[in-house]
Structures are given as C-alpha cells and as structure tokens.
Write an enzyme that holds these catalytic residues in place. Structure first.
Site, short mmCIF file in Angstrom:
data_model
loop_
_atom_site.label_atom_id
_atom_site.label_comp_id
_atom_site.label_asym_id
_atom_site.label_seq_id
_atom_site.Cartn_x
_atom_site.Cartn_y
_atom_site.Cartn_z
N LEU A 1 6.81 8.06 -0.58
CA LEU A 1 6.43 9.43 -0.25
C LEU A 1 7.66 10.20 0.24
O LEU A 1 8.43 9.70 1.06
CB LEU A 1 5.37 9.44 0.84
CG LEU A 1 4.05 8.75 0.52
CD1 LEU A 1 3.21 8.62 1.78
CD2 LEU A 1 3.29 9.52 -0.56
N ASP B 1 6.56 2.48 1.01
CA ASP B 1 7.12 2.97 2.27
C ASP B 1 7.07 1.93 3.39
O ASP B 1 7.28 2.27 4.56
CB ASP B 1 6.35 4.22 2.72
CG ASP B 1 6.53 5.37 1.75
OD1 ASP B 1 7.63 5.95 1.73
OD2 ASP B 1 5.57 5.69 1.01
N GLU C 1 7.57 1.49 11.85
CA GLU C 1 7.17 2.17 13.08
C GLU C 1 5.79 2.81 12.97
O GLU C 1 5.04 2.84 13.94
CB GLU C 1 8.19 3.26 13.42
CG GLU C 1 7.81 4.07 14.66
CD GLU C 1 8.79 5.18 14.96
OE1 GLU C 1 9.30 5.21 16.09
OE2 GLU C 1 9.03 6.03 14.08
N ASP C 2 5.45 3.29 11.78
CA ASP C 2 4.23 4.08 11.64
C ASP C 2 2.95 3.27 11.77
O ASP C 2 1.89 3.84 12.04
CB ASP C 2 4.23 4.80 10.29
CG ASP C 2 5.24 5.92 10.22
OD1 ASP C 2 5.38 6.64 11.22
OD2 ASP C 2 5.91 6.06 9.18
N ARG D 1 -0.51 4.16 2.60
CA ARG D 1 0.06 3.32 3.65
C ARG D 1 -0.97 2.57 4.48
O ARG D 1 -0.61 1.75 5.31
CB ARG D 1 0.95 4.17 4.57
CG ARG D 1 2.08 4.90 3.85
CD ARG D 1 3.21 5.25 4.76
NE ARG D 1 3.81 4.06 5.32
CZ ARG D 1 4.72 4.07 6.31
NH1 ARG D 1 5.09 5.23 6.83
NH2 ARG D 1 5.22 2.95 6.78
N ARG E 1 -0.48 13.62 9.31
CA ARG E 1 -0.66 12.16 9.32
C ARG E 1 -1.43 11.67 10.55
O ARG E 1 -1.91 10.54 10.56
CB ARG E 1 0.71 11.47 9.27
CG ARG E 1 1.61 11.89 8.10
CD ARG E 1 1.12 11.33 6.77
NE ARG E 1 2.06 11.63 5.70
CZ ARG E 1 3.12 10.89 5.40
NH1 ARG E 1 3.37 9.79 6.08
NH2 ARG E 1 3.92 11.23 4.41
N HIS F 1 6.57 14.36 11.21
CA HIS F 1 6.15 13.59 12.37
C HIS F 1 6.74 14.22 13.63
O HIS F 1 7.78 14.90 13.56
CB HIS F 1 6.64 12.14 12.28
CG HIS F 1 5.87 11.28 11.34
ND1 HIS F 1 6.49 10.39 10.49
CD2 HIS F 1 4.54 11.15 11.12
CE1 HIS F 1 5.57 9.75 9.78
NE2 HIS F 1 4.39 10.19 10.14
N CYS G 1 12.10 5.09 12.45
CA CYS G 1 11.06 4.64 11.51
C CYS G 1 11.23 3.19 11.07
O CYS G 1 10.26 2.52 10.70
CB CYS G 1 11.04 5.50 10.25
SG CYS G 1 10.94 7.27 10.54
#
Length: 264
Positions: free
Chosen positions: A29, A71, A76-77, A96, A142, A172, A259
């Site tokens: 993405l 991704d 981190e996400d 994701r 997100r 973010h 990230c």
C-alpha cells in the site's frame, strides 16, 4: 511477564521484533508516488536498520518474510507493546488484518497474556504515540473511534491512560509526530499547532524534510532517516546522539523508521 526497565523516568528498551521484507512488498500500500521499491536494496537497508537497533543495545527477534502480506515488514502496526501489556490490533487496511495472527506467537514469548482489539473497531499502532504511561491515539483512515475506545478501555484496566487525537492530513499519527523523551516532540504539518501537544517543546520539521518527522528515540540515541540534514541538526542541537538509517525503499511504501520494529 516481560517488564521494561525505567531509568530517570524514561522507558528503556531491551528488545525489538522485526520482520524481513517480502518480495511482494512491490505490491504494498502506498500513496507516496516515489516508484516501486528495489527489493534487494530494501533488504540491505533492513539489515542496517537491525544493526542500528543493536547499536542501541537491543536484542532482536527477526521473523521470516510473509509473502501473502506485502506490508508485513511494518510490524509496528499490528501490535502495541507497553511495559506490562501487549495488545494485538485490528488494522484498518483490509490487506493487513491477517498479519496479527502471524505476530502473535512472537509477542506471546514475552507477553503470555495478550489483549486484542475486536472486529468492532480498527486500530493500527502507527497511530499510537507513547509518552510515559499515556498513549495518544490518532483518528485516521486506519484507526477509528470504536477501535480507539476499545484501546483506551484496555489501557485503563491496566493502569494506563489514552486519549484520541483528531487529525485529517496524516496517514498515521506518527507520520507527523515523534516523541524524543525529555518533553521534546518532533512535529510536522497539522501537528505543529495541535492543541493536544501544546505542553511539549515542539521542534517543527520543514515541509521538504517531512519524512524525517518519524524519527525514533531508543535508549538515548535518536534514529533519523538518512538524507534530512536540517532535521538531523535540530535533533543534535537538543543534545541527542544520532544514528542515520537509509530508508529510501520503505519511504516508497509510506513506511517510516518506527514502522519497522516493535520495541519493548
């Protein structure tokens, strides 16, 4: 359960979890319009990133590439690791959401009991900035109110606090913010004058170096993306030791320094 050390009130990190980039990252993405990443160069840069983490004193858990999730190197996400609690997120990006099941085992080695954000809401931890025992949660495409509300409830049950941050320009929250400890906060764009952060010493990042607003404090050293001399100088003028890290291939996927790892 794993518990981080604190020295002079600062959160000291001892470990990090990272994931090797996958070849499918070319399909990741992005809104950056910087072209496709070079996979081999991305792997070289990722290894240097790991070296930088080790230089900061961290022990590294490196997970294998996940070709089904372009991704997935941006670990981190998919989880929030606090000093005493781990929370698996529910990413807002459809592609994701399956990543959380692949990070769970690695996180559980250090945090046996995991909390989870349920499907009723969405959270990506790139929208979460930790300052002491308080967590600022950006509301973005997100991360939504339902997810942020769940997260705050979990934090409060475990002796921490959280608050929501309205935003409209950033992918973010940490695209435009980095907390460097000592009350110092890098800011970019809409975060420069955001009332939520009026009590911090705000160091404004120029528009031509916007990417460097995502720098990372680790145990007294600040990792800074390579090629942003004005930001590097501003951070060094504050007295921090710095370490530049080449990030060009991850920048092409809207990914920053924070990230690429879960630090705890």
């Amino acid at each position: 359960m794993f518990i981080n050390k604190k020295i002079l009130g600062k959160q000291m990190f001892t470990r990090a979890i990272v994931r090797k980039p996958c070849k499918a990252m070319l399909n990741g993405l992005t809104s950056a319009s910087l072209g496709l990443p070079d996979y081999d160069l991305a792997c070289e840069q990722h290894q240097d990133y790991i070296s930088a983490l080790k230089e900061c004193g961290l022990q590294i858990t490196e997970l294998p590439a996940l070709e089904s999730y372009p991704d997935s190197c941006f670990v981190e996400d998919v989880a929030l690791l606090t000093p005493n609690l781990a929370i698996l997120t529910n990413p807002g990006a459809d592609s994701r959401r399956g990543e959380t099941q692949h990070i769970a085992a690695a996180v559980r080695e250090f945090y046996p009991n995991l909390e989870k954000i349920s499907a009723a809401g969405h959270v990506e931890a790139g929208d979460i900035m930790m300052v002491g025992e308080h967590f600022y949660i950006g509301l973005s495409d997100r991360t939504d109110i339902q997810g942020a509300t769940q997260l705050i409830d979990i934090l409060e049950k475990n002796g921490m606090t959280g608050s929501m941050v309205e935003m409209s320009e950033m992918l973010h929250l940490k695209t435009g913010l980095s907390y460097l400890e000592n009350n110092n906060l890098l800011t970019f764009g809409e975060m420069h004058g955001h009332t939520e952060f009026s009590g911090f010493n705000r160091i404004e990042i120029d528009i031509d170096e916007a990417y460097a607003a995502n720098s990372v404090w680790i145990n007294g050293t600040v990792l800074v993306p390579e090629g942003f001399p004005k930001t590097l100088n501003k951070i060094e003028q504050l007295g921090y030791k710095t370490r530049e890290v080449a990030m060009s291939e991850f920048q092409k996927l809207d990914g920053g320094l924070s990230c690429l790892s879960l630090r705890f």
